[in-house]
Design an enzyme around this catalytic site. Structure first.
Site, mmCIF file in Angstrom:
data_model
loop_
_atom_site.group_PDB
_atom_site.id
_atom_site.type_symbol
_atom_site.label_atom_id
_atom_site.label_comp_id
_atom_site.label_asym_id
_atom_site.label_seq_id
_atom_site.Cartn_x
_atom_site.Cartn_y
_atom_site.Cartn_z
ATOM 1 N N PHE A 148 27.820 -12.559 104.184
ATOM 2 C CA PHE A 148 28.095 -11.150 103.841
ATOM 3 C C PHE A 148 27.561 -10.783 102.457
ATOM 4 O O PHE A 148 28.016 -9.814 101.856
ATOM 5 C CB PHE A 148 29.601 -10.881 103.898
ATOM 6 C CG PHE A 148 30.206 -11.203 105.245
ATOM 7 C CD1 PHE A 148 30.142 -10.277 106.274
ATOM 8 C CD2 PHE A 148 30.811 -12.423 105.482
ATOM 9 C CE1 PHE A 148 30.687 -10.568 107.521
ATOM 10 C CE2 PHE A 148 31.355 -12.727 106.726
ATOM 11 C CZ PHE A 148 31.295 -11.800 107.749
ATOM 12 N N CYS A 259 19.381 -4.658 105.467
ATOM 13 C CA CYS A 259 20.523 -4.996 106.336
ATOM 14 C C CYS A 259 21.107 -3.807 107.082
ATOM 15 O O CYS A 259 20.997 -3.732 108.300
ATOM 16 C CB CYS A 259 21.616 -5.670 105.525
ATOM 17 S SG CYS A 259 21.167 -7.336 105.037
HETATM 18 C C1 UDX Z 1 24.844 -5.029 102.712
HETATM 19 C C2 UDX Z 1 26.320 -5.444 102.881
HETATM 20 O O1 UDX Z 1 27.114 -4.932 101.822
HETATM 21 C C3 UDX Z 1 26.421 -6.951 102.901
HETATM 22 O O2 UDX Z 1 27.753 -7.349 103.119
HETATM 23 C C4 UDX Z 1 25.541 -7.473 104.024
HETATM 24 O O3 UDX Z 1 25.596 -8.869 104.069
HETATM 25 C C5 UDX Z 1 24.104 -7.007 103.835
HETATM 26 O O4 UDX Z 1 24.072 -5.597 103.746
HETATM 27 P P1 UDX Z 1 23.141 -4.821 100.670
HETATM 28 O O5 UDX Z 1 22.115 -4.377 101.658
HETATM 29 O O6 UDX Z 1 22.772 -5.798 99.617
HETATM 30 O O7 UDX Z 1 24.390 -5.465 101.440
HETATM 31 O O8 UDX Z 1 23.611 -3.493 99.933
HETATM 32 P P2 UDX Z 1 24.954 -2.691 99.669
HETATM 33 O O9 UDX Z 1 25.402 -2.906 98.293
HETATM 34 O O10 UDX Z 1 25.942 -2.886 100.751
HETATM 35 O O11 UDX Z 1 24.375 -1.198 99.744
HETATM 36 C C6 UDX Z 1 23.732 -0.736 100.922
HETATM 37 C C7 UDX Z 1 23.149 0.627 100.737
HETATM 38 O O12 UDX Z 1 24.163 1.606 100.716
HETATM 39 C C8 UDX Z 1 22.350 0.840 99.464
HETATM 40 O O13 UDX Z 1 21.177 1.555 99.791
HETATM 41 C C9 UDX Z 1 23.267 1.670 98.592
HETATM 42 O O14 UDX Z 1 22.553 2.488 97.704
HETATM 43 C C10 UDX Z 1 23.999 2.473 99.630
HETATM 44 N N1 UDX Z 1 25.353 2.945 99.244
HETATM 45 C C11 UDX Z 1 26.326 2.032 98.969
HETATM 46 C C12 UDX Z 1 25.628 4.298 99.185
HETATM 47 O O15 UDX Z 1 24.757 5.134 99.440
HETATM 48 N N2 UDX Z 1 26.895 4.703 98.872
HETATM 49 C C13 UDX Z 1 27.886 3.829 98.596
HETATM 50 O O16 UDX Z 1 29.001 4.277 98.323
HETATM 51 C C14 UDX Z 1 27.597 2.457 98.651
#
Ligand code: UDX
Length: 432
Positions: A148, A259
């Site tokens: 995760f 992801c």
């Molecule tokens: C995600 C999951 O969190 C992780 O558990 C999984 O294993 C892989 O996918 P990650 O892709 O590294 O991880 O990014 P994350 O921090 O979850 O953010 C995902 C996207 O959502 C980013 O583009 C971020 O900018 C966006 N986001 C996040 C928002 O637009 N709003 C939010 O409140 C949070």
């Protein structure tokens, strides 16, 4: 314990170093010789805070080494982690299992009887059950243990995860994995012991939920835009309800990366195969809401340029899909940059870490070495990835270099009052 990690991309390289940190002897294996050479020299081929030092420490101590031979991994260890990627198939929603199939296909030819093979890749539900028989035929056992980790927090998330999920049919194999994770489990974090399909589904369900939370608040942003309400205050207010919580409620340009987008699409594809597509059909809306935010950002930029981007100069701050990463896979920032370029704008991009990747993948965009240079003579500035560097930009410094004081905050982290006080025309998604 001696263990191997097959696939040393983002997940595998971090996992291998973290296992060395727990006191194991680790062999990381990848088919990419250049990547292996760099890792063996203690270098990380991507940006992840702290990982280079962490990895180099364990390479130097001899606890962690890298190679290209799965046969050597089979000789070296009786516990193997498969950490290869499952990208979206070209032209389809489904996940491409080529690397997973190849990794297990090769491993079963080389492992010793009694070995434990642990799948960590994100796979469509049913994959573990399909792979298990070939693993059993090799006298080994399969365990499914989804990962995760978030980019930017990879080491922290691997060593101090919120939970460990273990899907297993074989008790002994499960215990071998628990032994490998013993120092983490001893800290008291929850361990969920389950079967293969549940373990596989936990991962996609978690990512679907996170994507839904983001698209929910972005849907509210659309309603706020039509009513003059402020989505950031709305998010704060609903987030105070502990049943809702305030995390993953940041409205803005939406989610991207390697992801969330591909995992919800692969989930829809797999649900279709299983005849339960209706159960997750809402994910199509989640995806659409997410993509609409990108289009809306381009609309705001165009509105600020009197209805046309043709011949205008657009400064794009941010290329990575999120801060603290150089990952540009499905980056909302670059998507917006390309769309404004297609509408006739001259676009200049700056990002603190992702410039190399962006230049390689999008050579038609122009790049500047600093934020101020990207903004020189701009008709509109688009703030699209919330690096802390951009939060500390001074509205006055920027005003001195731009042609027009127009800024769109795609991540709702800049202070509108401060920018407006400096004479800027300030727009943000979901805010008046
Ligand atoms: C995600 C999951 O969190 C992780 O558990 C999984 O294993 C892989 O996918 P990650 O892709 O590294 O991880 O990014 P994350 O921090 O979850 O953010 C995902 C996207 O959502 C980013 O583009 C971020 O900018 C966006 N986001 C996040 C928002 O637009 N709003 C939010 O409140 C949070």
């Amino acid at each position: 314990m001696k263990l191997s990690v097959i696939g040393t991309g983002y997940l595998g390289a971090t996992h291998a170093a973290a296992m060395a940190e727990l006191g194991h002897e680790v062999l990381g294996v990848d088919i990419d010789e250049t990547k292996v050479a760099r890792l063996a020299a203690g270098q990380v081929p991507f940006y992840e805070p702290g990982l280079a030092e962490f990895l180099a420490k364990h390479v130097a101590s001899g606890a962690l080494r890298f190679g290209t031979s799965v046969a050597e991994a089979g000789e070296f260890a009786d516990l193997h982690f498969v950490c290869v990627g499952t990208p979206q198939k070209a032209g389809e929603y489904a996940a491409d299992l080529t690397y997973v199939n190849a990794a297990f296909g090769t491993l079963v030819q080389h492992v010793r009887p009694g070995a434990v093979l642990v799948g960590k890749s994100t796979v469509p539900v049913g994959t573990a059950a399909r792979l298990a028989s070939a693993v059993r035929d090799a006298g080994a056992a399969l365990v499914w243990n989804p990962e995760f980790l978030r980019e930017g927090f990879a080491i922290e998330d691997t060593l101090r995860p919120d939970r460990i999920v273990i899907g297993a049919e074989d008790e002994t194999a499960r215990r071998v994995l628990e032994e490998a994770y013993a120092p983490i489990i001893a800290t008291g974090i929850p361990v969920v012991l389950t079967d293969f399909p549940t373990a596989e589904l936990v991962k996609v369900a978690a990512n679907s939920f996170l994507a839904t939370k983001i698209s929910f608040i972005n849907a509210m942003a659309e309603v706020c835009e039509a009513t003059g309400a402020d989505v950031t205050q709305l998010a704060t207010a609903i987030g105070h309800d502990s049943r809702i919580g305030n995390k993953f409620l940041r409205a803005g340009l939406g989610f991207g990366g390697g992801c969330l987008p591909k995992d919800i699409r692969a989930f829809m594809a797999r649900a279709g195969e299983l005849g339960v597509d209706q159960a997750v059909s809402f994910l199509k809306n989640i995806d659409e809401i997410n993509m609409r935010r990108r289009a809306r950002t381009v609309d705001l930029a165009r509105e600020m340029c009197d209805g046309s981007l043709a011949g205008r100069r657009v400064a794009v701050l941010g290329a990575a899909f999120k801060p603290e990463s150089d990952d540009i896979r499905d980056s909302p920032a670059l998507d917006v940059a390309l769309a404004t370029q297609l509408q006739g704008a001259a676009v200049r991009v700056y990002d603190p870490q992702a410039m190399g990747n962006a230049k390689d993948s999008y050579p038609t965009l122009a790049y500047s070495p600093t934020a101020l240079e990207a903004c020189a003579d701009a008709d509109v500035v688009l703030h699209l990835t919330e690096w802390s560097e951009f939060r500390s930009l001074s509205p006055d410094d920027l005003a001195a270099v731009v042609r027009e004081r127009n800024i769109v905050d795609g991540r709702s982290v800049l202070d509108p009052a401060m920018w407006r006080a400096a004479g800027w025309h300030f727009r943000a998604l979901g805010r008046p």
